[in-house]
Scaffold this motif. Structure first.
Motif, PDB file in Angstrom:
ATOM      1  N   THR A  50       2.124   1.966  -3.435  1.00 48.51           N
ATOM      2  CA  THR A  50       1.115   2.451  -4.378  1.00 48.51           C
ATOM      3  C   THR A  50       0.576   3.823  -3.973  1.00 48.51           C
ATOM      4  N   LEU A  51       0.823   4.218  -2.741  1.00 51.64           N
ATOM      5  CA  LEU A  51       0.470   5.577  -2.329  1.00 51.64           C
ATOM      6  C   LEU A  51       1.570   6.537  -2.736  1.00 51.64           C
ATOM      7  N   GLU A  52       2.784   6.121  -2.494  1.00 49.43           N
ATOM      8  CA  GLU A  52       3.931   7.013  -2.680  1.00 49.43           C
ATOM      9  C   GLU A  52       4.237   7.245  -4.156  1.00 49.43           C
ATOM     10  N   ARG A  53       4.240   6.170  -4.885  1.00 49.18           N
ATOM     11  CA  ARG A  53       4.400   6.222  -6.347  1.00 49.18           C
ATOM     12  C   ARG A  53       5.583   7.069  -6.827  1.00 49.18           C
ATOM     13  N   GLU A  96       0.836  -1.200   0.000  1.00 54.02           N
ATOM     14  CA  GLU A  96       0.000   0.000   0.000  1.00 54.02           C
ATOM     15  C   GLU A  96       0.874   1.255   0.000  1.00 54.02           C
ATOM     16  N   TYR A  97       1.918   1.191   0.814  1.00 56.52           N
ATOM     17  CA  TYR A  97       2.822   2.345   0.869  1.00 56.52           C
ATOM     18  C   TYR A  97       3.334   2.683  -0.531  1.00 56.52           C
TER      19      TYR A  97
END
Ligand SMILES: Cc1cc2nc3c(=O)[nH]c(=O)nc-3n(C[C@H](O)[C@H](O)[C@H](O)COP(=O)(O)OP(=O)(O)OC[C@H]3O[C@@H](n4cnc5c(N)ncnc54)[C@H](O)[C@@H]3O)c2cc1C
Lengths: 459, 387
Positions: free
Chosen positions: B15-18, B12-13
């Motif tokens: 895909t949030l940070e990208r 998740e991290y």
């Protein structure tokens, strides 16, 4: 048009391995960084899959794709590094996604002209390293330098760490080749000045690909500095630091980079750190350094230890990752957050700072930091909040924007508009301002196929 | 429960940070150039599986297996998302759900299960020891056991012969067993963990029987597997130390034990960090120290070196399943080596060297004339040969 029919048409234009309609390929293009970051006003996700991903290799292919898309009324979204913050590269209406990263060649480095002609998908870090071999550097140095592209940065008019000296990405542009939404091609003259009417480059700077797809760019290169001094000072509070910054500009000092930051600010008397970088000819750098030290001392600024100053500078490309480490990933993924980078008339900065902290306090929103970036009028505020605080954060944000506009400022100086800030465009530009943009869009893109739904809405 | 669920937060991290700092320099991205083929895209894909948007299928398995597990993305990720561990966990899920091993991998594992083979090349076991016949000073038991692995004895036995020459010159004796099985690396990298366990247990017993205090290998892949994976499989410390040949060489060269020939002219060389030695095991400086001690050698670094080294493209099962991908990356690496002006591209992994040479053989003859790809051992042997 059915996906497979579209695919069949597209692979008549590009090699078959450069296009895909497979779910597992399309899925990875559903978002940029816009999803949590500042897009919190979206109740639902803004992710969206394209119908087809195409990797064009040259301008000609893009021209042909536009002709096809106009005939079939298919939306097209340019997508480069996919690091934009506001959903500008999300294929919100599906259609064709142009992944520009395969157009990544350096076409010409012109040492005497101090410019470089590139394809737009080239990555900044790579380009900078190639320029260094010729004793040149890029002026643009955003945090996302390792992954953002020239085309994406021009389209968002992004701002880097050394923009005090070299300015934002738009200022680096000398000339562009652009495929217009109708499939026509324009090439502006890559020269350092012109008084021949409207500067057409400007149509494509910061407009997030809604007026055309950049297929080539000539941008400035700068001399590789002989010396770089990185300095840090701590001031008793923000205002003391800020006054020093204003004085520094009034004296005519010319830093490459400037950042004044106050971590976990309270209303007054939280210490603020100033980081200044000078780069250029040795004697000039040394002289400016000496003058800066004098100015800081006058305002009670204490010089920070060289090691920590250097470390901070070297870690400039990994800021959020550090935050994530500090909070722990578990906590980090739970929070939402955004940075607001606003532009204000310099005389109102101090007042806006107090006002913004007041607003956040009113809504119980955690302020991580506030500060100045690049120019005394460029103020930033970083906040973090839990999903439960979403509604309050939205209210706080709206009030902050209200205040910025009241002071005559702009609500964003760095990251663009995309989907997330579209709702503020009329406030920012006024009815007639938006009217001009819409008319340009309608004239250039009669079928509204290019990056529809970004920045402005067309019926 | 799927193995990848353990990594939900990390995924998740990402895909949030990208931030995509893992993109430029990822070998599968360099060749495929769709978002799906570097860590950010892969993490997003895995998240799609976890949240039910996507279903496991053969195509997704291909994406996951097109990663060489070189670890570049993991090192680039300042927030420490353990990308390669996530891939390996996901590979286990793919195996469990019947989407893997992929065709070619199945064959490799099959070969290794036959008692008369026990290597991924499908060769008779005895062939692995043919190179030893010309040496009388190799023992069956001893404190310093040499683990040959499969690639070196079957694909570059001359390098092993060179190694014996060097060790002989340094007065070192080694013991070799003729019953070693493949280290199991392939099983671990492709997610067939059961098979890897079997191999590991057999080999560990063997080393114990031989009285090993140190087990040494000249293969980067075996080294990582023995030193890092075996204790994890066993759930305890190994009863012997594991060394890469360069670690022994550095000790030998410190006390100046090799009779090098005098060199008047300098030869320019460059060094390719094998992922399994460098990024996975942090052995960046040891091989360089060894090279720097060879007289007449000028080591020039490639643009991407150490933690930033570009993978040759062969690891993680890619060479067997997606040979073009492996070769094309190796070609890029060779071009990078040539840019330094070096005449010799050194490495310390037979798998990298094999892949790089396969690539070189496909390249234009004027490129082939410019550079040779050899093991550090071959270079040292060349410099002491006259004695
Ligand atoms: C970790 C991180 C740090 C960041 N730091 C900074 C920073 O310091 N400063 C800053 O300003 N921003 C920063 N950003 C935001 C982002 O990097 C910038 O907005 C950057 O300019 C986007 O470039 P990109 O290549 O990723 O473009 P994308 O996100 O792919 O696209 C951005 C916009 O440009 C359009 N576009 C892309 N290519 C073309 C083309 N060839 N022609 C026409 N339109 C095109 C897209 O449609 C989209 O509208 C950061 C982002 C991340 C993830």
């Amino acid at each position: 048009m059915e996906k497979t029919d579209l695919f069949n048409e597209i692979v008549r234009i590009v090699p078959i391995e450069n296009a895909s309609i497979k779910d597992f390929i399309l899925y990875s293009y559903r978002k940029d960084w816009g999803v949590i970051y500042r897009s919190f006003e979206f109740k639902k996700t803004i992710e969206h899959s394209p119908d087809i991903v195409v990797k064009p290799e040259n301008t000609e292919q893009i021209v042909k794709i536009f002709k096809l898309a106009n005939k079939q009324k298919i939306p097209i979204t340019p997508y480069s590094g996919g690091t934009g913050l506001l959903g500008a590269a999300i294929p919100h209406y599906g259609g064709i996604l142009l992944d520009m990263k395969s157009m990544n060649k350096i076409l010409e480095i012109n040492e005497d002209d101090m410019s470089v002609r590139v394809q737009p998908g080239i990555n900044l870090e790579f380009l900078n390293n190639e320029l260094k071999k010729k004793n040149l550097i890029l002026g643009h140095d955003p945090w996302s330098r390792p992954s953002a592209t020239v085309g994406g940065c021009i389209s968002t008019n992004s701002v880097g760490y050394r923009a005090t000296k070299y300015k934002s990405m738009g200022e680096q542009v000398l000339g562009l080749e652009v495929v217009l939404p109708t499939g026509n091609l324009i090439r502006t003259r890559a020269i350092h000045k012109s008084s021949m009417g409207l500067d057409l480059n400007r149509l494509f700077i910061g407009t997030e690909g809604i007026f055309g797809v950049i297929t080539e760019a000539v941008i400035k290169a700068f001399p590789l500095y002989e010396k770089r001094n990185i300095l840090g000072f701590t001031f008793e509070n923000f205002n003391k630091g800020f006054e020093t910054v204003v004085n520094l500009f009034k004296k005519g000092l010319y830093p490459a980079s400037l950042e004044l930051e106050e971590e976990l600010p309270r209303t007054s008397n939280t210490p603020a750190t100033l980081q200044i970088v000078f780069e250029g000819i040795e004697e000039i750098v040394d002289l400016q350094t000496k003058m800066l030290k004098g100015l800081c001392e006058k305002n009670g600024g204490r010089e920070n230890r060289a090691r920590s100053v250097k470390k901070k500078w070297e870690e400039r490309h990994i800021g959020f990752q550090k935050l994530a480490k500090r909070l722990g990933l578990d906590n980090y993924v739970k929070y939402h957050g955004w940075d607001l980078n606003v532009g204000l008339p310099v005389p109102f900065v101090k007042e806006f700072r107090s006002k913004s902290l007041e607003i956040c306090r009113k809504y119980n929103i955690n302020v991580l930091y506030v500060g100045i970036w690049d120019h005394p009028g460029d103020f930033f505020i970083g906040i973090m909040f839990t999903p439960e605080q979403g509604e309050s954060a939205i209210k706080a944000h709206r009030e902050l924007v209200e205040e910025v506009h009241k002071f005559g400022g702009t609500m964003e100086t760095v990251h663009g508009v995309g989907l997330a800030f579209k709702r503020y465009m009329e406030k920012e530009h006024g009815i007639w301002g938006i009217d001009i943009m819409k008319k340009i869009k309608q004239a250039l893109d009669p079928n509204n196929i290019l990056n529809p739904g970004k920045q402005i809405d067309i019926k | 429960m799927m193995q990848i669920e353990k990594y939900k937060t990390e995924i998740e991290y990402c895909t949030l940070e990208r931030c995509a700092f893992c993109r430029e320099g990822c070998p599968s991205w360099e060749q495929m150039r769709f978002e799906t083929y570097f860590a950010r895209g892969r993490m997003y894909l895995i998240q799609g599986i976890l949240n039910g948007d996507l279903k496991l299928n053969k195509e997704i398995a291909d994406v996951i297996y097109s990663c060489t597990t070189c670890g570049y993305c993991k090192d680039m990720c300042e927030a420490g998302v353990p990308t390669t561990d996530i891939y390996e966990a996901f590979r286990k899920d793919l195996v469990k759900n019947g989407f893997a091993p992929l065709e070619r991998h199945k064959k490799l594992v099959e070969y290794m299960k036959h008692d008369h083979m026990r290597n991924p090349y499908g060769e008779e076991k005895t062939k692995k020891y043919e190179w030893t016949t010309e040496f009388s000073n190799i023992k069956d038991k001893g404190e310093l056991v040499f683990f040959g692995g499969c690639t070196m004895p079957l694909r570059s036995p001359s390098t092993l012969k060179n190694m014996i020459k060097i060790l002989h010159a340094a007065g070192k004796e080694i013991a070799i067993t003729k019953d070693e099985w493949c280290c199991g690396s392939i099983g671990l990298r492709i997610g067939d963990i059961k098979f890897a366990e079997e191999q590991a247990k057999h080999n560990i017993e063997l080393f114990k029987d031989m009285g090993a205090k140190t087990v040494m290998t000249a293969c980067a892949g075996c080294y990582r597997t023995l030193k890092k994976d075996y204790p994890e499989i066993l759930g305890e410390k190994l009863p012997f130390e594991v060394k890469h040949i360069t670690e022994l060489l550095v000790e030998i060269l410190k006390i100046n034990k090799l009779p090098f020939t005098e060199e008047k002219e300098k030869t320019k060389v460059t060094y390719h960090d094998p992922c399994h030695l460098g990024r996975h095991m942090n052995l960046f400086e040891v091989p360089r120290e060894v090279i720097s001690k060879i007289p007449g050698i000028d080591l020039i670094e490639m643009k991407r070196n150490r933690k930033n080294a570009f993978c040759c493209g062969a690891g993680g099962g890619v060479k067997s399943q997606f040979p073009d991908l492996a070769i094309n990356n190796a070609k890029d690496r060779i071009r990078e080596a040539i840019e330094t002006g070096a005449e010799i591209l050194l490495s310390s992994c037979p798998f990298c060297i094999g892949n790089l040479n396969d690539a070189l053989n496909e390249m234009a003859s004027k490129i082939q004339d410019k550079i040779k790809v050899i093991d550090i051992l071959d270079l040292i042997a060349l410099k002491i040969q006259e004695k």
